[in-house]
Design an enzyme around this catalytic site. Structure first.
Site, short mmCIF file in Angstrom:
data_model
loop_
_atom_site.label_atom_id
_atom_site.label_comp_id
_atom_site.label_asym_id
_atom_site.label_seq_id
_atom_site.Cartn_x
_atom_site.Cartn_y
_atom_site.Cartn_z
N HIS A 186 0.85 -1.20 0.00
CA HIS A 186 0.00 0.00 0.00
C HIS A 186 0.88 1.24 0.00
CE1 HIS A 186 -3.30 -2.68 1.81
NE2 HIS A 186 -3.48 -2.55 0.51
N ALA A 187 0.62 2.11 -0.98
CA ALA A 187 1.56 3.18 -1.31
C ALA A 187 1.82 4.16 -0.16
CB ALA A 187 1.05 3.93 -2.53
N ARG A 188 0.77 4.55 0.54
CA ARG A 188 0.91 5.65 1.51
C ARG A 188 1.52 5.23 2.84
NH1 ARG A 188 -5.57 6.34 2.25
NH2 ARG A 188 -6.04 4.33 3.21
N ARG A 241 -3.30 4.89 -2.04
CA ARG A 241 -3.10 3.53 -1.51
C ARG A 241 -2.83 2.48 -2.60
NH1 ARG A 241 -5.64 -0.19 2.58
NH2 ARG A 241 -6.58 -1.94 1.50
N ARG A 259 -5.87 -7.26 -2.32
CA ARG A 259 -7.13 -7.96 -2.57
C ARG A 259 -7.10 -8.64 -3.95
NH1 ARG A 259 -7.09 -6.16 1.75
NH2 ARG A 259 -8.73 -5.21 3.03
N SER A 313 1.06 -0.51 7.51
CA SER A 313 0.67 0.32 8.65
C SER A 313 -0.75 0.79 8.35
CB SER A 313 1.62 1.50 8.83
OG SER A 313 1.44 2.46 7.82
N TYR A 314 -1.59 1.16 9.40
CA TYR A 314 -1.16 1.09 10.77
C TYR A 314 -2.20 0.35 11.60
CZ TYR A 314 -4.58 4.92 11.29
OH TYR A 314 -5.73 5.69 11.26
N TYR A 364 -11.76 -8.06 10.08
CA TYR A 364 -12.98 -8.24 9.30
C TYR A 364 -12.58 -9.12 8.12
CZ TYR A 364 -10.38 -4.18 7.65
OH TYR A 364 -9.37 -3.34 7.27
N GLU A 387 0.92 -4.91 10.98
CA GLU A 387 0.51 -3.51 10.89
C GLU A 387 1.30 -2.73 11.92
OE1 GLU A 387 -1.58 -2.19 8.74
OE2 GLU A 387 -2.72 -3.91 7.98
ZN LIG Z 1 -1.66 -1.76 4.17
#
Ligand SMILES: [Zn+2]
Ligand SMILES: *[C@@H]1O[C@H](CO)[C@@H](O)[C@H](O)[C@H]1NC(C)=O
Ligand SMILES: *[C@@H]1O[C@H](CO)[C@@H](O)[C@H](O)[C@H]1NC(C)=O
Ligand SMILES: *[C@@H]1O[C@H](CO)[C@@H](O)[C@H](O)[C@H]1NC(C)=O
Length: 427
Positions: A186-188, A241, A259, A313-314, A364, A387
């Site tokens: 995830h990029a951010r 993201r 995903r 994160s996070y 979830y 995370e």
């Molecule tokens: Zn992530």
């Protein structure tokens, strides 16, 4: 130089409109929500599906009374507050305007970089771009000729080379069991590549303190999986993201690599079929080049993969398979013992509190995530998503001064888990 010029030209040709379109996040707000009970939690899940412009941040625990943050663009502020109030959802404004914070952090990082002499990066001293990280990786074989190998497994959608570092103790023994770590799916999540780089430095520059971790095991580390998305967070939009490949909806770009993996892909509610959502699964499993590359890296170590760890994160979690079902995998208790070792080591060292268990139960349902694939298809002995803790205004945006605290604490956990894997599954 030639390569980056070529990259720039390609960008100019492909994206004439978005080049240099730095998103300033003017008047973007951050709220903290505090759900009480199942109705509030269902409301939040519903809103996260129905409001693609509201960005529910971090990895939010789908259990009682834990709070979460949401980022709202200016044009949605009034309607979001009305929605929270009319449903009696407890909410509190944390940040009225993100712009000055984003600007200050960007300026800080640029300033910090001025004193860095590439390729000798200072992990604790700045955040690095994908090309800087590659430059660093490429410099390592000269310094550690017996211990490291850099391999390129493929390309991102925008043709960035995706590189993987293999670290051994240089004793020449082949086919040792492997600990495989990836970052920046995830990029951010900027602490993720920093953490991957810190692990590399501990294993190489601090080898004398960590040699038992390399005695009978090799480490394989891919600091940046989502290279295009990550670059985009540096140049255009800090809180991006997903990947940067267009979708069948011209308004919405990008797929969630976590995903997009081909084990129980698209199962039930664990991902989205809507290209505008942050958990968009793609049209088909592995339709993103970056997912294909990580898949190939994982499959390359099939039969030797004793520990797969994906750095995100996070939220302070160790997340085990399965994400897609409430059932537990066969070796669940053995994987829990490894997470126990990490959680205990961290609490003893810094009082940092982690939670751990199966993704489905602790958080979830998620489907098509990388850890489910690592277990379900690659048969990794232990597969886990970590995370790391939140920091900064939004959780994904630590200041440079936070890096040391975050990575040293996380290394205590990663080191303890690796030691537990090595002890439990001797070569
Ligand atoms: Zn992530
Ligand atoms: C969560 O809240 C429900 C009632 O809203 C309660 O029955 C349940 O025991 C709570 N669970 C936990 C883990 O606190
Ligand atoms: C080397 O590793 C040891 C043990 O984890 C740690 O105490 C020490 O701070 C590390 N040194 C550096 C320079 O990171
Ligand atoms: C999967 O790995 C476990 C141990 O890690 C092993 O016992 C089992 O035979 C493997 N299964 C397959 C199908 O390779």
């Amino acid at each position: 130089m030639a390569a980056s010029l070529l990259g720039l030209l390609t960008l100019l040709l492909v994206h004439p409109l978005v080049l240099f379109a730095w998103q300033d996040y003017k008047d973007y707000r951050v709220y903290e929500l505090k759900p009480h009970g199942i109705e509030d939690r269902n409301l939040i899940r519903k809103l996260s599906r129905e409001k693609p412009l509201w960005d529910f941040l971090g990895t939010y625990r789908n259990s009682n009374d834990s709070s979460l943050r949401v980022m709202i663009p200016p044009e949605e502020v009034d309607s979001s507050v009305k929605t929270f109030s009319s449903h009696h959802l407890e909410h509190r404004m944390l940040i009225a305007d993100l712009a000055p914070f984003v600007q200050a952090q960007r300026a800080e990082n640029i300033k910090r970089k001025e004193i860095i002499q590439m390729p000798h990066i200072d992990v604790l001293g700045a955040f690095y771009t994908h090309s800087e990280i590659n430059e660093y990786l490429d410099s390592l074989p000269e310094r550690f000729p017996k211990q490291v190998q850099v391999k390129q497994f493929g390309w991102s959608y925008e043709r960035r080379p995706l590189k993987v570092l293999t670290i051994s103790n240089g004793d020449g023994k082949r086919n040792k069991p492997v600990i495989l770590i990836d970052g920046t799916v995830h990029a951010r999540e900027w602490i993720s590549p920093s953490m991957a780089l810190y692990i590399i430095q501990q294993l190489l520059d601090n080898y004398s303190e960590n040699q038992e971790l390399l005695q009978d095991y090799d480490w394989v580390i891919m600091p940046v999986v989502n290279a295009d998305g990550y670059e985009y967070t540096h140049t255009d939009s800090r809180y991006w993201r997903k990947t940067r490949r267009p979708t069948n909806n011209p308004e919405c770009v990008g797929t969630d690599i976590n995903r997009n993996f081909g084990y129980e892909w698209g199962h039930d509610e664990g991902s989205s079929s809507d290209p505008c959502e942050d958990t968009y699964r793609g049209e088909r499993p592995f339709d993103q080049p970056e997912s294909q590359v990580l898949r190939d890296v994982l499959l390359n170590y099939r039969g030797r993969l004793n520990f797969y760890l994906s750095l995100h994160s996070y939220g302070n979690y160790f997340l085990l398979p399965w994400g897609y079902t409430r059932e537990f995998p066969e070796r669940y208790q053995d994987m829990m013992s490894v997470a126990d070792a990490g959680g205990m080591a961290i609490v003893h060292s810094t009082n940092g509190i982690y939670s751990w268990g199966s993704t489905y139960h602790v958080l979830y349902p998620t489907s098509g995530d990388t850890a489910d694939f690592a277990l379900g298809v690659v048969n990794a002995t232990v597969a886990m998503t970590m995370e790391l803790p939140a920091a900064g205004f939004q959780g994904f945006d630590p200041w440079v001064s936070h890096i040391e605290r975050l990575v040293t604490e996380s290394w205590v956990g990663v080191r303890a888990m690796a030691a537990e894997v090595i002890r439990s599954y001797p070569a």
